[in-house]
Design an enzyme around this catalytic site. Structure first.
Site, short mmCIF file in Angstrom:
data_model
loop_
_atom_site.label_atom_id
_atom_site.label_comp_id
_atom_site.label_asym_id
_atom_site.label_seq_id
_atom_site.Cartn_x
_atom_site.Cartn_y
_atom_site.Cartn_z
CD GLU A 33 -13.67 8.28 3.36
OE1 GLU A 33 -14.53 7.80 4.37
OE2 GLU A 33 -13.65 7.93 2.55
N GLY A 34 -11.45 12.16 7.47
CA GLY A 34 -11.73 12.52 9.04
C GLY A 34 -10.58 11.90 9.74
#
Length: 818
Positions: A497-498
C-alpha cells in the site's frame, strides 16, 4: 522620536502579522502611525515618500499586477514542474483535515478537541464480543502458518458465514456496514491473535472490488456482486501491481484493447485484456478479480481518444484463460497471495467497474478509495500488534527472573519496555483519531499516508524491542512463540500500500504541501487557466495571500522561539500545556520552512526527496502529538495515564526537533543555515528525550495489572484458553504476583534468599515448616508449571522440521542430480 515611532510601527505590524490581519488592516495601522508620528514630529516628507513608494504599487491592483505580479507569474510558470495526470489524480483525491491546521502554523487546539470521540454501536460491540472472539479461539496460529500455510477450512467458512469480508458493504446488500472505527477494532483484535488472520480479513475490507463497486459500480454490478461478496459466495482480490510497476502504478504494462468480439453468440464491442500481475492478496482463492489496466482504443471504436488511461474491470476467475492458483510465500505469514495472468481475454465493456463511462477513470477511483482504506487496515493491524507485544513483553519481563530479580527491573530492559508502552498508547490514539475522521466523512489522503508509514514503522521497531527483551524465547520458533511470525512479517506492512520509502520521501509532504498549504494549489491551478487576465488575477490574489502567510509565520516563529512559546494559547493549564505550546511552535516552524524550501529549491524541491521527507516528518510527528493529546482528553484526562502522554509527546516532539535541525543543516547556503539556526534555535534545542525516571514509570505500567494497563489492552484478545499464548501468559502474570507474598514469607521465615524458581519445592518447604497452609502451598506449586510454560521454548524431532512436500522435492532433486 523617529526611532521610537519606527520601532512602534514595526511592533504593531508584527502583532497584526502574528494574528494574520489583512493587508488593509496593516495599511490602516501604518497610515495611522504615520499620521500620529507626523504630528509628533517623528516623520516628515521623506518618510511619507518611502511609505507611498512601497504602499501604492502593492495596493493598486492594476499597478501591482502589471509591474510586479505579471513578471513573477511568468517566472513561476517556467520553474514550476509539470504535473502528470497521475499526480493530479493523487492530489485531487481525498480531503484535508486536522493536518491542514498543523501545516498552516496556527493549530486551533479547541477545534481538535471538539471532534467527537469515535465509539462502537451496540451491534459493532456485539460482533467484537461474539464472532471475533470465537474465531480467535478457533485458530491455532502455529498449525496455520507452519503446517497448513493457510487458515483451516473451518475458519475460512466461519469468516464467510459471519460476514467478516463484508464489514464495508452496506446492509441493503447484506453487509455489516460497520464504521471505520469498528473495522479498526476488529482488525486489532484479530491481529492480536494472528497476523495471518487479520491480513486475510483486512484486504477485502480495504482497497478492492467491494469498495470500488459501492462507490462507482453500476446498479447491475452492485445488485449482482455485492450480495455475493457479503455472503462469502464470492472471494475478491484486486490486481494492480505488475512486475514492472510497483510503487509507480501508473506505469503498469497491462492493457486492454477496445475491439469487436463474440459474446454469448453476438458480436459486441468489448476489451481484449492481457495482464501479468504479482503480489495479489487472495488471488489464489479469488472468484472475482478486480483488474487495473491501461485501456487503448486504436481503431477509434469509442471516439477520438486512443489512450483512455487506467481502467478497472471485474473479471470472474473461472473465465477460460484466467490464470490463478499459484502462490507467493510472504515471509512465513502465508496469507493467500500470488500472481495472476491472462492473455487476449475478451470481455464486454460492461465489465468495466461503473460501466463504459468510467473508462480511463481507474486511477482516480483507486487513489480516492486508497485514501480511506490506507487509514484503516495496515495502521489497525500494526496497532493491534504493537499493543499485544507490549503487554506480552511486560508480562514476560515480570515473570522471567535473572540475578534474583524480574528482568523488567533492569534498566536496559526498562528502556525497551518504555518504548513499547509509549508506542502502544500513541499508535492507538492515532488510529482512533484517523478512523474517526473517516467516519466524519473525510477522505484524509495525507493523514492515511502519515499513519500508514509511522505505525508500520513503529510496529517494526516494536518487534525489535520485544525480541531484545525476550532473548532466546523470541527467536525459537514453535507453538509457544508469539513473537516470531510478527517479527518475520513486519517488512510486509512496510512494503505494501505504498512502500514506506516512497510514502515518507514523496507522498506525505508531496501531497501535504499542495493539499494543505492555503495558497500553493491555487497558484499551481492558475498556470492551467487559459484566459491570461483571469489567470493573472487568480495568481495575484494567491501570491499576495502567500506573502502575507509567510510573513505571519516568520513573525510567529520568531516570537515563539525567543519566548519559548510561553505565551502560546493552550486549551489546558495542566502538565500537558507545554506540549501544546511546543507543538504550536513547531507548527509555525513547519509552515515557515515549507515556504523557505519552496523558495530555495523551486521546482527541484520535487526531486529533493530527503528535504521533503524531513518536512513530512515534522507534519507527521505533530499529527501523532495531536492524536496523543486528543486521546488523553477523550478518555477523561486520567492522571494515572499521564506518564504515557508525557513520554509519547516528548518522544514525538524530539523527533520534530531533530527533523527541523536536519532540515536546516541540509540547506545549500552557509549564511542561510546560520540565519535559520539563529531564528529557530536561538537558545539551543529546547526539547529533551524522555528521562530515565519517566521510562521507569512506563515500564512499571506494563508489568503490573492496572486500569491504565487495561486501557492499553483495548481490543486485544486476552482470553485465557489453550490456543492463546498471550492470554495464558496474562493469567500467569496475575498468578505470579499473587504468590510472590507467599514466596517472600517462606524466605523470610526460613532466613533464606532463594531464587524465584522451583516453586513447588519452596511450597513443600513452607508446608513442612508450618509457614504455609495446604491451600497456599498448592497455589504456589501450581504457579510453577505455568511459570515454566512461559519461559520454556519449543524443541522438535529433526524430522518434524521437514515439511513433507519440501522433503519429497529435496529427494527428487537429489535423484535428478544423480
Amino acid at each position: 522620536m523617529t526611532l521610537i515611532f519606527t520601532l512602534g510601527l514595526i511592533v504593531l505590524l508584527s502583532i497584526a502579522s502574528y494574528h494574520r490581519a489583512s493587508w488593509n488592516t496593516a495599511l490602516g495601522v501604518s497610515i495611522a502611525t504615520l499620521v500620529i508620528g507626523t504630528f509628533a514630529g517623528a516623520f516628515g516628507a521623506i518618510s511619507w515618500l518611502i511609505f507611498l513608494i512601497i504602499a501604492v504599487p502593492l495596493s493598486v491592483t492594476g499597478i501591482r499586477q502589471q509591474y510586479i505580479i505579471k513578471p513573477v507569474f511568468a517566472m513561476f510558470k517556467k520553474v514550476t514542474p509539470t504535473m502528470s495526470e497521475t499526480e493530479k489524480s493523487a492530489i485531487d483525491a481525498g480531503t484535508t483535515w486536522w493536518e491542514a491546521d498543523l501545516f498552516c502554523g496556527r493549530p486551533d487546539w479547541d477545534k481538535l478537541h471538539q471532534y467527537p470521540m469515535p465509539k462502537l454501536t451496540i451491534e459493532e460491540q456485539a460482533f467484537i464480543d461474539g464472532p471475533v472472539e470465537v474465531v480467535c479461539g478457533m485458530l491455532d496460529d502455529w498449525e496455520a502458518t507452519h503446517e497448513l500455510t493457510d487458515l483451516p477450512q473451518d475458519v475460512w467458512q466461519y469468516l464467510k458465514d459471519n460476514k467478516f469480508f463484508a464489514m464495508i458493504i452496506k446492509k441493503e446488500y447484506g453487509g455489516l456496514q460497520f464504521s471505520a472505527f469498528a473495522q479498526s477494532c476488529v482488525l486489532q483484535k484479530l491481529t492480536s491473535k494472528s497476523t495471518l488472520l487479520s491480513s486475510i480479513v483486512g484486504v477485502p475490507n480495504s482497497l478492492g472490488p467491494g469498495e470500488l463497486l459501492q462507490h462507482y459500480g453500476t446498479k447491475e454490478q452492485k445488485d449482482h456482486y455485492l450480495p455475493r461478496l457479503a455472503s462469502g459466495k464470492e472471494i475478491p482480490c484486486f490486481a494492480l501491481t505488475s512486475p514492472e510497476a510497483g510503487s509507480d502504478a501508473s506505469a503498469i504494462p497491462d492493457y486492454g484493447v477496445v475491439c469487436k468480439g463474440m459474446w454469448e453468440g453476438e458480436e459486441v464491442i468489448g476489451l481484449s485484456l492481457t495482464w501479468n500481475k504479482r503480489y495479489i492478496t487472495l488471488a489464489p482463492v479469488a472468484t472475482v478479480l478486480g483488474l487495473a489496466f491501461k485501456m487503448q482504443d486504436p481503431d477509434g471504436l469509442l471516439g477520438d481518444t486512443k489512450d483512455l488511461g487506467i481502467t478497472c474491470a471485474l473479471i470472474p476467475t473461472d473465465m477460460p484463460g484466467v490464470e490463478i492458483g499459484r502462490r507467493h510465500f510472504p515471509l512465513n505469514v502465508p496469507f493467500q497471495n500470488g500472481p495472476t495472468q491472462g492473455k487476449d481475454i475478451f470481455v464486454p465493456l460492461d465489465y468495466i467497474i461503473g460501466g463504459p463511462e468510467m473508462a480511463g477513470q481507474g486511477w482516480r477511483m483507486l487513489v480516492e478509495c486508497l485514501s480511506v482504506g490506507r487509514a484503516i487496515t495496515l495502521p489497525s493491524n500494526s496497532t493491534g500488534g504493537i499493543k499485544t507485544i507490549a503487554l506480552a513483553s511486560g508480562a514476560y519481563s515480570r515473570i522471567r527472573r535473572q540475578f534474583r530479580l524480574p528482568i523488567g527491573q533492569m534498566e536496559g530492559v526498562e528502556e525497551s519496555l518504555a518504548k513499547l508502552a509509549g508506542y502502544a498508547y500513541s499508535s492507538d490514539a492515532a488510529v482512533s483519531m484517523s478512523t474517526g475522521a473517516v467516519d466524519l466523512g473525510e477522505k484524509p489522503s495525507v493523514v492515511s499516508a502519515i499513519i500508514k508509514y509511522h505505525l508500520t514503522e513503529q510496529m517494526r521497531d516494536s518487534t525489535n524491542y520485544a525480541m531484545d527483551v525476550h532473548g532466546g524465547k523470541g527467536i525459537m520458533l514453535g507453538p509457544n512463540n508469539y513473537l516470531g511470525r510478527g517479527y518475520q512479517g513486519a517488512p510486509i506492512a512496510i512494503t505494501v500500500e505504498g512502500a514506506n520509502i516512497l510514502t515518507r520521501n514523496m507522498i506525505i509532504y508531496g501531497q501535504g504541501a499542495i493539499r494543505c498549504h492555503p495558497f500553493v494549489l491555487t497558484e499551481l491551478g492558475a498556470c492551467a487557466i487559459e484566459d491570461r487576465e483571469e489567470a493573472l488575477a487568480v495568481f495575484d490574489k494567491a501570491l499576495m495571500g502567500h506573502i502575507g502567510f509567510t510573513l505571519s509565520n516568520l513573525v510567529r516563529t520568531k516570537w515563539m522561539t525567543f519566548t519559548g512559546a510561553r505565551f502560546a494559547t493552550t486549551p489546558f493549564k495542566d502538565e500537558t500545556a507545554e506540549f501544546y505550546r511546543t507543538a504550536s511552535r513547531f507548527s509555525a516552524s513547519l509552515a515557515l520552512m515549507s515556504d523557505i524550501s519552496m523558495a530555495v529549491f523551486g521546482g527541484s524541491l520535487k526531486r529533493k526527496e530527503r528535504i521533503s521527507a524531513r518536512l513530512g516528518d515534522l507534519l507527521s510527528y505533530l499529527y501523532l502529538v495531536s492524536a496523543t493529546l486528543k486521546r488523553y482528553n477523550d478518555e477523561g484526562r486520567k492522571k494515572e495515564d499521564l506518564p504515557l502522554v508525557q513520554w509519547s509527546c516528548q518522544d514525538h516532539l524530539y523527533h520534530c526537533q531533530r527533523a527541523l535541525a536536519d532540515l536546516i543543516n541540509n540547506m545549500p547556503s552557509a549564511p542561510l543555515r546560520a540565519a535559520l539556526k539563529l531564528l529557530l534555535f536561538p537558545f539551543g534545542r529546547p526539547v529533551r528525550k524522555p528521562t530515565d525516571k519517566l521510562e521507569h514509570k512506563l515500564a512499571q505500567i506494563l508489568q503490573v495489572p492496572s486500569e491504565t494497563r487495561n486501557r492499553l489492552a483495548s481490543y486485544v484478545y486476552l482470553k485465557n484458553e489453550p490456543l492463546n499464548l498471550v492470554g495464558r501468559q496474562e493469567q500467569t502474570l496475575k498468578d505470579v504476583l499473587a504468590v510472590e507474598p507467599l514466596f517472600d514469607k517462606v524466605c523470610r521465615e526460613k532466613g533464606l534468599k532463594l531464587p524465584f524458581f522451583q516453586l513447588d519445592k519452596v511450597a513443600q518447604m513452607g508446608l513442612e515448616a508450618g509457614i504455609l497452609t495446604q491451600a497456599e502451598a498448592d497455589k504456589l506449586a501450581s504457579v510453577e508449571k505455568a511459570r515454566l510454560d512461559v519461559i520454556n521454548v519449543d524443541d522438535f524431532d529433526p524430522t518434524d522440521l521437514l515439511a513433507g512436500k519440501a522433503a519429497r522435492n529435496s529427494a527428487a532433486k537429489k535423484a535428478d542430480a544423480a
